[in-house]
Design a protein around this motif. Sequence first.
Motif, PDB file in Angstrom:
ATOM      1  N   PRO A   1       0.818  -1.228   0.000  1.00 46.22           N
ATOM      2  CA  PRO A   1       0.000   0.000   0.000  1.00 46.22           C
ATOM      3  C   PRO A   1       0.847   1.271   0.000  1.00 46.22           C
ATOM      4  O   PRO A   1       0.478   2.264  -0.643  1.00 46.22           O
ATOM      5  CB  PRO A   1      -0.823  -0.123   1.296  1.00 46.22           C
ATOM      6  N   TYR A   2       1.987   1.225   0.695  1.00 46.79           N
ATOM      7  CA  TYR A   2       2.877   2.391   0.702  1.00 46.79           C
ATOM      8  C   TYR A   2       3.401   2.668  -0.706  1.00 46.79           C
ATOM      9  O   TYR A   2       3.412   3.823  -1.152  1.00 46.79           O
ATOM     10  CB  TYR A   2       4.040   2.147   1.657  1.00 46.79           C
TER      11      TYR A   2
ATOM     12  N   HIS B   1       2.052   1.907  -3.525  1.00 50.47           N
ATOM     13  CA  HIS B   1       0.975   2.408  -4.370  1.00 50.47           C
ATOM     14  C   HIS B   1       0.722   3.899  -4.124  1.00 50.47           C
ATOM     15  O   HIS B   1       0.272   4.606  -5.022  1.00 50.47           O
ATOM     16  CB  HIS B   1      -0.308   1.625  -4.106  1.00 50.47           C
ATOM     17  N   THR B   2       1.035   4.352  -2.899  1.00 50.17           N
ATOM     18  CA  THR B   2       0.800   5.753  -2.552  1.00 50.17           C
ATOM     19  C   THR B   2       1.992   6.633  -2.893  1.00 50.17           C
ATOM     20  O   THR B   2       1.846   7.711  -3.486  1.00 50.17           O
ATOM     21  CB  THR B   2       0.490   5.882  -1.052  1.00 50.17           C
ATOM     22  N   HIS B   3       3.199   6.181  -2.553  1.00 52.27           N
ATOM     23  CA  HIS B   3       4.385   7.030  -2.687  1.00 52.27           C
ATOM     24  C   HIS B   3       5.294   6.647  -3.859  1.00 52.27           C
ATOM     25  O   HIS B   3       6.103   7.449  -4.292  1.00 52.27           O
ATOM     26  CB  HIS B   3       5.201   6.999  -1.385  1.00 52.27           C
TER      27      HIS B   3
ATOM     28  N   PHE C   1       3.090   7.638   6.645  1.00 57.09           N
ATOM     29  CA  PHE C   1       2.099   6.688   6.146  1.00 57.09           C
ATOM     30  C   PHE C   1       1.511   5.865   7.291  1.00 57.09           C
ATOM     31  O   PHE C   1       0.289   5.690   7.375  1.00 57.09           O
ATOM     32  CB  PHE C   1       2.759   5.761   5.120  1.00 57.09           C
TER      33      PHE C   1
ATOM     34  N   ASP D   1      -1.820   8.303   7.462  1.00 53.90           N
ATOM     35  CA  ASP D   1      -2.554   8.054   6.215  1.00 53.90           C
ATOM     36  C   ASP D   1      -4.036   7.819   6.536  1.00 53.90           C
ATOM     37  O   ASP D   1      -4.376   6.910   7.303  1.00 53.90           O
ATOM     38  CB  ASP D   1      -1.980   6.843   5.486  1.00 53.90           C
TER      39      ASP D   1
ATOM     40  N   SER E   1      -6.384   6.670   4.677  1.00 53.47           N
ATOM     41  CA  SER E   1      -7.024   5.588   3.925  1.00 53.47           C
ATOM     42  C   SER E   1      -6.494   4.210   4.281  1.00 53.47           C
ATOM     43  O   SER E   1      -7.174   3.201   4.035  1.00 53.47           O
ATOM     44  CB  SER E   1      -6.839   5.818   2.417  1.00 53.47           C
TER      45      SER E   1
END
Length: 308
Positions: free
Chosen positions: A195-196, A198-200, A212, A216, A218
């Motif tokens: 997930p990290y 996908h975000t950063h 995060f 975060d 979400s």
Amino acid sequence: MLSRTAESVFGIGRSVERADGTARLLDVHLQLLNEEPWIEEDLACRSLLGVLGASVPDDERLTRADVLGMLAVDRHNAASIAYSLGAAREDARRAREFVSTELWECLNTTRARMPRKVASDKVHEFFGWVRERSALAVGIIESTTSHDETWNFFTLGRSIERADLTARLLASRMLTEVAGPSWTTILRSCGAYEPYLHTHRGVPSARTAAEFLLLDPSFPRSVLFSVRRAEQCLREVEAATERAGTEDDAQHLLGGIRSSLEAAPVAAILEDLPSRMEQVRQATTEVSDAIRARYFPTDAAPSWAGGR
């Protein structure tokens, strides 16, 4: 819902989440010990015990086998996976009238199949099994339970346990020292690495990884997300029990955690990460105590109306 039943449902949520979080943490760090032979095994094992609140022996050198025994299969150690799964099953038995047959069978089967020993070549497989069984229990609640008091107390327990475990992980000296595991390892311990990315979309740094896991909105395992979810559950419980508007210490404590995280710059949090996360962890303990005092009183003096 009777207070003792609500307490049992709350306990199921906490125990299932603790089993899942402990399995994730141990899986990553025991693999790290196998892959990185220059890591000081005794120090790493002691740090793991400290993160999960287990007692740490002073007079013996610890190995990964010791940690596996104490934190995975020891049925008498309150910090272990086996103990958590047993506690979840026992709480489900107490709350049987509010627990679905599917959830009861899931927890009962999981407890019955919990091994007493894990072979060295089956460690990763065992932790995967624990995560799958925990996910199954949560999935049953999410898909077969009305979002009423039962769901709220279960989710409240999960959310508080999640915030506590993430704070413990970040507060650990082992994970904040230069010689400790990388931020990639920390993210993997929380199931947050993909997930990290996908975000950063970059190599984790102390600032972005900490942000995060803490803030975060979400990611469901971030401290802020967990605290907000716990606040929401408490509001709905109060509305359902007609206690809205009355003094609620748990709500105040959760609001304090949320406000401190939202208001402080990430750089300021990182400067004193262990201390700040210890404050969050202590606050989650106080929240649990406040919830028990308000909804699960066990030592309240009896009172009579209209008698002498």
